[in-house]
Design a protein around this motif. Structure first.
Motif, PDB file in Angstrom:
ATOM      1  N   LEU A 166       4.042 -21.457  23.527  1.00  0.00           N
ATOM      2  CA  LEU A 166       4.803 -20.663  22.579  1.00  0.00           C
ATOM      3  C   LEU A 166       3.865 -19.998  21.564  1.00  0.00           C
ATOM      4  N   PRO A 167       4.246 -18.824  21.052  1.00  0.00           N
ATOM      5  CA  PRO A 167       3.404 -18.149  20.064  1.00  0.00           C
ATOM      6  C   PRO A 167       3.437 -18.874  18.721  1.00  0.00           C
ATOM      7  N   PRO A 168       2.523 -18.542  17.809  1.00  0.00           N
ATOM      8  CA  PRO A 168       2.561 -19.136  16.468  1.00  0.00           C
ATOM      9  C   PRO A 168       3.895 -18.832  15.782  1.00  0.00           C
ATOM     10  N   LEU A 169       4.283 -19.732  14.870  1.00  0.00           N
ATOM     11  CA  LEU A 169       5.575 -19.604  14.194  1.00  0.00           C
ATOM     12  C   LEU A 169       5.366 -19.433  12.687  1.00  0.00           C
ATOM     13  N   SER A 170       6.037 -18.428  12.115  1.00  0.00           N
ATOM     14  CA  SER A 170       6.015 -18.178  10.681  1.00  0.00           C
ATOM     15  C   SER A 170       7.432 -18.305  10.127  1.00  0.00           C
ATOM     16  N   LEU A 171       7.546 -18.183   8.812  1.00  0.00           N
ATOM     17  CA  LEU A 171       8.845 -18.240   8.143  1.00  0.00           C
ATOM     18  C   LEU A 171       8.901 -17.141   7.093  1.00  0.00           C
ATOM     19  N   TYR A 172       9.975 -16.329   7.149  1.00  0.00           N
ATOM     20  CA  TYR A 172      10.208 -15.309   6.127  1.00  0.00           C
ATOM     21  C   TYR A 172      11.459 -15.681   5.338  1.00  0.00           C
ATOM     22  N   VAL A 173      11.352 -15.625   4.005  1.00  0.00           N
ATOM     23  CA  VAL A 173      12.477 -15.916   3.112  1.00  0.00           C
ATOM     24  C   VAL A 173      12.718 -14.691   2.230  1.00  0.00           C
ATOM     25  N   HIS A 174      13.955 -14.181   2.231  1.00  0.00           N
ATOM     26  CA  HIS A 174      14.274 -12.968   1.475  1.00  0.00           C
ATOM     27  C   HIS A 174      15.049 -13.309   0.212  1.00  0.00           C
ATOM     28  N   LEU A 175      14.506 -12.881  -0.939  1.00  0.00           N
ATOM     29  CA  LEU A 175      15.170 -13.018  -2.230  1.00  0.00           C
ATOM     30  C   LEU A 175      15.581 -11.605  -2.653  1.00  0.00           C
ATOM     31  N   PRO A 176      16.862 -11.278  -2.620  1.00  0.00           N
ATOM     32  CA  PRO A 176      17.285  -9.872  -2.552  1.00  0.00           C
ATOM     33  C   PRO A 176      17.450  -9.130  -3.875  1.00  0.00           C
ATOM     34  N   TRP A 177      17.123  -9.762  -5.005  1.00  0.00           N
ATOM     35  CA  TRP A 177      17.445  -9.110  -6.275  1.00  0.00           C
ATOM     36  C   TRP A 177      16.214  -8.505  -6.945  1.00  0.00           C
ATOM     37  N   CYS A 178      16.463  -7.447  -7.711  1.00  0.00           N
ATOM     38  CA  CYS A 178      15.405  -6.813  -8.489  1.00  0.00           C
ATOM     39  C   CYS A 178      15.986  -6.358  -9.828  1.00  0.00           C
ATOM     40  N   GLU A 179      15.083  -6.039 -10.749  1.00  0.00           N
ATOM     41  CA  GLU A 179      15.519  -5.597 -12.074  1.00  0.00           C
ATOM     42  C   GLU A 179      16.080  -4.178 -12.023  1.00  0.00           C
ATOM     43  N   ARG A 180      15.427  -3.319 -11.205  1.00  0.00           N
ATOM     44  CA  ARG A 180      15.887  -1.946 -11.049  1.00  0.00           C
ATOM     45  C   ARG A 180      15.530  -1.465  -9.645  1.00  0.00           C
ATOM     46  N   LYS A 181      16.469  -0.812  -8.986  1.00  0.00           N
ATOM     47  CA  LYS A 181      16.242  -0.285  -7.637  1.00  0.00           C
ATOM     48  C   LYS A 181      15.391   0.981  -7.734  1.00  0.00           C
ATOM     49  N   CYS A 182      14.238   0.984  -7.061  1.00  0.00           N
ATOM     50  CA  CYS A 182      13.351   2.141  -7.094  1.00  0.00           C
ATOM     51  C   CYS A 182      13.925   3.260  -6.222  1.00  0.00           C
ATOM     52  N   PRO A 183      13.722   4.523  -6.593  1.00  0.00           N
ATOM     53  CA  PRO A 183      14.343   5.630  -5.862  1.00  0.00           C
ATOM     54  C   PRO A 183      13.821   5.836  -4.449  1.00  0.00           C
ATOM     55  N   TYR A 184      12.674   5.234  -4.110  1.00  0.00           N
ATOM     56  CA  TYR A 184      12.116   5.363  -2.757  1.00  0.00           C
ATOM     57  C   TYR A 184      12.447   4.168  -1.882  1.00  0.00           C
ATOM     58  N   CYS A 185      13.054   3.132  -2.438  1.00  0.00           N
ATOM     59  CA  CYS A 185      13.191   1.839  -1.753  1.00  0.00           C
ATOM     60  C   CYS A 185      14.397   1.812  -0.823  1.00  0.00           C
ATOM     61  N   ASP A 186      14.145   1.448   0.460  1.00  0.00           N
ATOM     62  CA  ASP A 186      15.244   1.274   1.414  1.00  0.00           C
ATOM     63  C   ASP A 186      15.366  -0.181   1.854  1.00  0.00           C
ATOM     64  N   PHE A 187      14.725  -1.098   1.117  1.00  0.00           N
ATOM     65  CA  PHE A 187      14.835  -2.515   1.438  1.00  0.00           C
ATOM     66  C   PHE A 187      16.211  -3.037   1.009  1.00  0.00           C
ATOM     67  N   ASN A 188      16.559  -4.211   1.493  1.00  0.00           N
ATOM     68  CA  ASN A 188      17.805  -4.851   1.100  1.00  0.00           C
ATOM     69  C   ASN A 188      17.598  -5.506  -0.261  1.00  0.00           C
ATOM     70  N   SER A 189      17.661  -4.688  -1.314  1.00  0.00           N
ATOM     71  CA  SER A 189      17.470  -5.185  -2.671  1.00  0.00           C
ATOM     72  C   SER A 189      18.588  -4.682  -3.557  1.00  0.00           C
ATOM     73  N   HIS A 190      18.947  -5.501  -4.565  1.00  0.00           N
ATOM     74  CA  HIS A 190      20.128  -5.234  -5.377  1.00  0.00           C
ATOM     75  C   HIS A 190      19.814  -5.530  -6.844  1.00  0.00           C
ATOM     76  N   GLU A 191      20.201  -4.609  -7.713  1.00  0.00           N
ATOM     77  CA  GLU A 191      19.992  -4.822  -9.144  1.00  0.00           C
ATOM     78  C   GLU A 191      20.902  -5.937  -9.646  1.00  0.00           C
ATOM     79  N   ILE A 192      20.358  -6.735 -10.577  1.00  0.00           N
ATOM     80  CA  ILE A 192      21.148  -7.830 -11.153  1.00  0.00           C
ATOM     81  C   ILE A 192      20.555  -8.197 -12.504  1.00  0.00           C
ATOM     82  N   GLU A 193      21.387  -8.682 -13.397  1.00  0.00           N
ATOM     83  CA  GLU A 193      20.912  -9.116 -14.712  1.00  0.00           C
ATOM     84  C   GLU A 193      20.589 -10.601 -14.722  1.00  0.00           C
ATOM     85  N   THR A 194      21.474 -11.401 -14.151  1.00  0.00           N
ATOM     86  CA  THR A 194      21.268 -12.852 -14.112  1.00  0.00           C
ATOM     87  C   THR A 194      21.319 -13.321 -12.669  1.00  0.00           C
ATOM     88  N   ILE A 195      20.222 -13.874 -12.190  1.00  0.00           N
ATOM     89  CA  ILE A 195      20.128 -14.323 -10.799  1.00  0.00           C
ATOM     90  C   ILE A 195      20.748 -15.715 -10.651  1.00  0.00           C
TER      91      ILE A 195
END
Length: 377
Positions: free
Chosen positions: A3-32
């Motif tokens: 089997l190939p090597p195994l990694s782990l990706y963890v996504h934390l989806p919040w940001c302070e402000r959504k950048c105008p170029y960003c197409d990632f799964n990110s969402h503005e929030i005040e309190t996480i």
């Protein structure tokens, strides 16, 4: 099969402000909702832990969003929960993405103490005007301070994320930005051109970007500057000192396996029988926190998928791949690459000497065209 090597990706989806170029799964929030989200991540892993049975995690990447908005206590709780459920290699590379706007000296030290071994700092530019145009929440001074915080916290391994081809940016401006980054002597640099993606503010209201000839001059001059200072380009947009390559991203480009946790995260795993599965988690944080059905899509890759996806990743590497690696990662015979290899080599787009395949200098300029030849039309 091995089997190939195994990694782990963890996504934390919040940001302070959504950048105008960003197409990632990110969402503005005040309190996480930190505790609730960490609990949801670990519950998600409880369902997926069987996918890692008998295997060790070689690299961990916590991306976003802005993961550094999370407290060090929440990251420590997450890492502890992961270790209780998975086997981690002794030399596991554990990367966390951080933005200068949320950088704090003590927080970086606490991230290090919790088990993070590598930071990826989203600098993007050292020019205040360009940072404002990109919608970033930090400025030049904060960017520089974040690098100092990373070093003082004991991060020998860190990456600076930098863009070029920015609105109103000429060749000299781009090279000055790059030189500023180089002057900090980071072990690793991600240096890439700003692109306009669908479903972004920039796509709806496009900024004025440098023309194609100017972009080509920036790329060529920047690559020469990086080489002059000892940075080896090993992937389309990745440059490093010797031994400082990003092992997590290398696993992607070598078509390794990776588990996925978090809202909108995507994973790829190879079963003991040699089947290659791709899966995706529910996209919105609200649905993910509801913790009902997190895996919303799963499919087995067929031969054509395997061929195309392998080439999409492996041809990004400067060294390319060996035909043995192709067979080991896909389970396909090397003959499946024909007749595309012969045709593309004849057009000067691929080098195929000594049982190895890589994009030629011309092929790297037109990499999307090269890769498209391996997907069904």
């Amino acid at each position: 099969m091995q089997l190939p090597p195994l990694s782990l990706y963890v996504h934390l989806p919040w940001c302070e402000r959504k950048c105008p170029y960003c197409d990632f799964n990110s969402h503005e929030i005040e309190t996480i909702p930190e505790r609730e989200y960490v609990a949801a991540l670990l519950c998600d892993l409880d369902r997926d832990a069987h996918l890692a049975a008998g295997r060790s995690i070689n690299t961990l990447f916590i991306g976003g969003g802005t993961p550094s908005l999370f407290s060090a206590e929440a990251i420590a709780e997450l890492l502890q929960g992961l270790r209780q459920r998975l086997s981690f290699a002794a030399d596991c590379e554990a990367t966390l993405e951080a933005n200068p706007g949320s950088a704090e000296a003590r927080k970086f030290r606490d991230f290090r103490q919790a088990g993070i071994t590598r930071l990826s700092l989203g600098i993007q530019s050292f020019d205040d005007d360009k940072l404002r145009a990109l919608g970033r929440v930090h400025n030049r001074a904060q960017a520089m301070a974040a690098i100092d915080y990373a070093r003082s916290a004991g991060f020998d391994s860190f990456n600076l994320d930098l863009m070029h081809g920015l609105p109103g940016q000429g060749r000299q401006d781009a090279l000055a930005d790059l030189q500023t980054a180089i002057d900090f002597a980071p072990p690793h640099l991600s240096w890439y051109q700003l692109t306009i993606e669908p479903n972004t503010v920039f796509h709806k209201r496009p900024p004025l970007l440098p023309v194609e000839d100017e972009l080509g001059a920036i790329q060529e001059s920047g690559e020469a500057l990086l080489a002059q200072h000892g940075y080896q380009q090993y992937e389309v947009s990745a440059y490093s000192r010797a031994g400082a390559q990003c092992r997590h991203n290398l696993n992607y480009w070598r078509f390794g396996d990776y588990l996925a946790l978090g809202a909108g995260a995507h994973g790829k795993v190879t079963t003991a029988e040699g089947r290659v599965l791709r899966y995706a988690k529910t996209r919105t944080p609200r649905d993910y926190l509801a913790n009902a059905l997190t895996t919303v899509e799963q499919r087995e890759l067929d031969a054509q998928d395997l061929l195309g996806e392998f080439m999409l990743n492996a041809l990004r590497l400067n060294q390319g791949f060996s035909l043995d690696q192709f067979e080991a990662r896909t389970g396909l015979d090397r003959g499946a690459l024909q007749p595309q290899l012969g045709e593309l080599a004849a057009r000067g787009l691929l080098d195929t000497a000594a049982e190895a395949v890589r994009a030629s200098p011309l092929g790297r300029r037109f990499l999307d065209t090269v890769v498209a030849e391996f997907f069904p039309h």
